[in-house]
Design an enzyme around this catalytic site. Structure first.
Site, mmCIF file in Angstrom:
data_model
loop_
_atom_site.group_PDB
_atom_site.id
_atom_site.type_symbol
_atom_site.label_atom_id
_atom_site.label_comp_id
_atom_site.label_asym_id
_atom_site.label_seq_id
_atom_site.Cartn_x
_atom_site.Cartn_y
_atom_site.Cartn_z
ATOM 1 N N GLY A 159 -21.327 16.881 -46.725
ATOM 2 C CA GLY A 159 -20.680 18.159 -46.497
ATOM 3 C C GLY A 159 -19.344 17.980 -45.792
ATOM 4 O O GLY A 159 -18.323 17.669 -46.411
ATOM 5 N N GLY A 160 -19.356 18.150 -44.471
ATOM 6 C CA GLY A 160 -18.126 18.135 -43.677
ATOM 7 C C GLY A 160 -17.186 16.977 -43.969
ATOM 8 O O GLY A 160 -15.975 17.174 -44.139
ATOM 9 N N SER B 194 -25.035 15.141 -42.098
ATOM 10 C CA SER B 194 -24.125 14.484 -41.146
ATOM 11 C C SER B 194 -23.818 13.031 -41.516
ATOM 12 O O SER B 194 -23.671 12.185 -40.640
ATOM 13 C CB SER B 194 -24.674 14.580 -39.719
ATOM 14 O OG SER B 194 -24.809 15.941 -39.333
ATOM 15 N N ASN C 277 -20.128 17.875 -51.093
ATOM 16 C CA ASN C 277 -20.466 19.287 -51.268
ATOM 17 C C ASN C 277 -19.527 20.068 -50.360
ATOM 18 O O ASN C 277 -19.691 20.063 -49.147
ATOM 19 C CB ASN C 277 -21.940 19.517 -50.880
ATOM 20 C CG ASN C 277 -22.300 20.991 -50.862
ATOM 21 O OD1 ASN C 277 -21.537 21.844 -51.327
ATOM 22 N ND2 ASN C 277 -23.483 21.310 -50.328
ATOM 23 N N TRP C 278 -18.539 20.711 -50.978
ATOM 24 C CA TRP C 278 -17.525 21.403 -50.172
ATOM 25 C C TRP C 278 -18.045 22.719 -49.589
ATOM 26 O O TRP C 278 -17.375 23.325 -48.759
ATOM 27 C CB TRP C 278 -16.282 21.669 -51.023
ATOM 28 C CG TRP C 278 -15.417 20.459 -51.235
ATOM 29 C CD1 TRP C 278 -15.594 19.216 -50.695
ATOM 30 C CD2 TRP C 278 -14.223 20.389 -52.031
ATOM 31 N NE1 TRP C 278 -14.585 18.378 -51.105
ATOM 32 C CE2 TRP C 278 -13.729 19.064 -51.926
ATOM 33 C CE3 TRP C 278 -13.528 21.299 -52.827
ATOM 34 C CZ2 TRP C 278 -12.576 18.651 -52.588
ATOM 35 C CZ3 TRP C 278 -12.376 20.894 -53.484
ATOM 36 C CH2 TRP C 278 -11.902 19.583 -53.363
ATOM 37 N N LYS C 279 -19.211 23.169 -50.079
ATOM 38 C CA LYS C 279 -19.748 24.465 -49.623
ATOM 39 C C LYS C 279 -18.681 25.556 -49.811
ATOM 40 O O LYS C 279 -17.915 25.474 -50.765
ATOM 41 C CB LYS C 279 -20.261 24.346 -48.187
ATOM 42 C CG LYS C 279 -21.231 23.168 -48.033
ATOM 43 C CD LYS C 279 -22.000 23.163 -46.758
ATOM 44 C CE LYS C 279 -22.926 21.942 -46.742
ATOM 45 N NZ LYS C 279 -23.780 21.875 -45.573
ATOM 46 N N GLY D 267 -24.931 19.568 -40.846
ATOM 47 C CA GLY D 267 -23.872 20.212 -40.076
ATOM 48 C C GLY D 267 -24.103 20.175 -38.573
ATOM 49 O O GLY D 267 -23.417 20.856 -37.817
ATOM 50 N N GLU E 151 -32.316 16.032 -47.845
ATOM 51 C CA GLU E 151 -31.458 16.558 -46.781
ATOM 52 C C GLU E 151 -32.311 17.233 -45.716
ATOM 53 O O GLU E 151 -32.671 18.410 -45.862
ATOM 54 C CB GLU E 151 -30.484 17.592 -47.352
ATOM 55 C CG GLU E 151 -29.505 17.040 -48.359
ATOM 56 C CD GLU E 151 -28.202 17.838 -48.378
ATOM 57 O OE1 GLU E 151 -27.153 17.195 -48.254
ATOM 58 O OE2 GLU E 151 -28.224 19.070 -48.494
ATOM 59 N N HIS F 126 -30.013 23.822 -52.823
ATOM 60 C CA HIS F 126 -29.574 23.394 -51.483
ATOM 61 C C HIS F 126 -30.304 24.238 -50.439
ATOM 62 O O HIS F 126 -30.574 25.414 -50.659
ATOM 63 C CB HIS F 126 -28.058 23.561 -51.363
ATOM 64 C CG HIS F 126 -27.505 22.920 -50.135
ATOM 65 N ND1 HIS F 126 -27.575 23.526 -48.901
ATOM 66 C CD2 HIS F 126 -26.921 21.708 -49.939
ATOM 67 C CE1 HIS F 126 -27.039 22.708 -48.003
ATOM 68 N NE2 HIS F 126 -26.638 21.599 -48.599
ATOM 69 N N GLU G 269 -29.325 25.668 -47.893
ATOM 70 C CA GLU G 269 -28.631 26.910 -47.523
ATOM 71 C C GLU G 269 -28.908 28.004 -48.540
ATOM 72 O O GLU G 269 -28.981 29.189 -48.201
ATOM 73 C CB GLU G 269 -27.121 26.639 -47.380
ATOM 74 C CG GLU G 269 -26.822 25.869 -46.104
ATOM 75 C CD GLU G 269 -25.617 24.954 -46.178
ATOM 76 O OE1 GLU G 269 -24.782 25.092 -47.087
ATOM 77 O OE2 GLU G 269 -25.519 24.069 -45.300
HETATM 78 P P1 13P Z 1 -23.018 17.825 -43.579
HETATM 79 O O1 13P Z 1 -22.604 16.507 -44.142
HETATM 80 O O2 13P Z 1 -21.852 18.694 -43.180
HETATM 81 O O3 13P Z 1 -24.061 17.691 -42.522
HETATM 82 O O4 13P Z 1 -23.703 18.643 -44.793
HETATM 83 C C1 13P Z 1 -24.704 18.044 -45.529
HETATM 84 C C2 13P Z 1 -25.003 18.891 -46.703
HETATM 85 O O5 13P Z 1 -25.596 19.942 -46.578
HETATM 86 C C3 13P Z 1 -24.536 18.429 -48.018
HETATM 87 O O6 13P Z 1 -25.106 19.184 -49.025
#
Ligand code: 13P
Length: 250
Positions: free
Chosen positions: A233-234, A212, A9-11, A172, A166, A94, A96
């Site tokens: 994510g990251g 993470s 997920n590149w956000k 993050g 999640e 998600h 967020e």
């Molecule tokens: P991180 O891997 O950066 O913690 O993000 C997780 C996430 O929200 C994937 O949707």
């Protein structure tokens, strides 16, 4: 045996040129992966990513969609629009989006139905806050979110829904749930699905862990009995780190 689904997920990251470079670098590194490889990219990267991923085993997804097919919804993108350019997956609900964009269990449910109506593969996110975990409510929160998201779907649709567990406190932050805790949460979600839709359906549902996940902890998490993949994510922004997660079993 459930096939693992490893999704990035590149956000709100990556310009088209960066997306194309990343996917070109990633493709040869994951071509023999045993897992399904998915990248959920910003809308502005979708077309470029789809073109770059052509002829590879990398699937492309969006990070959100609207539940209506078309109309006066300025700034929104529908499932039909995503499907029309060849998008296969879509993240729904998600944390967020729930936190910053007022998404509710009800809109998540509507979006999930719209995703199936447009033949998209949904990745639905559920997860508890730190406060909810500390007060012992985590399992109640995530199983309720799951039940409400799936409400009104057919058994077949439920079986084809990917759930991403999640925990919000792990996103993050560098804090990962222990593999035992993450597995237990995924198990609770599966048990809830079994209770409502039957064990056969529950046994088919892919339940990912996200929060993470990185090359250093992916193997331990992904080898747990009820964790069927990751939403990353990251560590999905660079081919070198994402590849290591995809190839955790090599
Ligand atoms: P991180 O891997 O950066 O913690 O993000 C997780 C996430 O929200 C994937 O949707």
């Amino acid at each position: 045996m459930r096939k693992k689904v490893i999704a990035g997920n590149w956000k709100m990251n990556m310009l088209p040129n960066e997306a194309m470079a990343m996917i070109s670098n990633l493709a040869p590194l994951v071509k023999d992966a045993d897992s399904e490889v998915v990248l959920c990219v910003p809308y502005t990267d979708l077309f470029y990513s789809l073109l770059t991923a052509q002829g590879t085993n990398i699937k492309i997804g969006a990070q959100n969609m609207h539940f209506e097919e078309k109309g006066a919804y300025t700034g929104e993108i529908s499932g039909k629009m995503l499907k029309s350019i060849g998008v296969e997956y879509v993240i729904i609900g998600h944390s967020e989006r729930r936190q910053y964009f007022a998404e509710t269990d009800e809109t998540v449910n509507k979006k999930l139905k719209a995703a199936f109506a447009n033949d998209l593969k949904p990745i639905v996110c559920v997860g508890e806050t730190l406060g909810e975990r500390e007060s012992g409510k985590a399992f109640e929160i995530i199983t309720n979110q799951t039940q409400k998201a799936l409400d009104g779907l057919t058994d077949e649709q439920v079986a084809n829904t990917i759930i991403a567990y999640e925990p919000i406190w792990a996103i993050g932050t560098g804090k990962t749930a222990t593999s035992e805790d993450a597995n237990e949460a995924c198990k609770k979600i599966r048990e809830k699905i079994a209770k409502i839709y039957g064990q056969n359906v529950a046994d088919r549902v892919i339940i990912q862990y996200g929060g993470s996940m990185k090359p250093e902890n992916a193997k331990e998490l992904l080898e747990m009995s009820d964790i069927d993949g990751g939403l990353i994510g990251g560590a999905s922004l660079k081919a070198e780190s994402f590849e290591k997660i995809v190839n955790y079993n090599k």
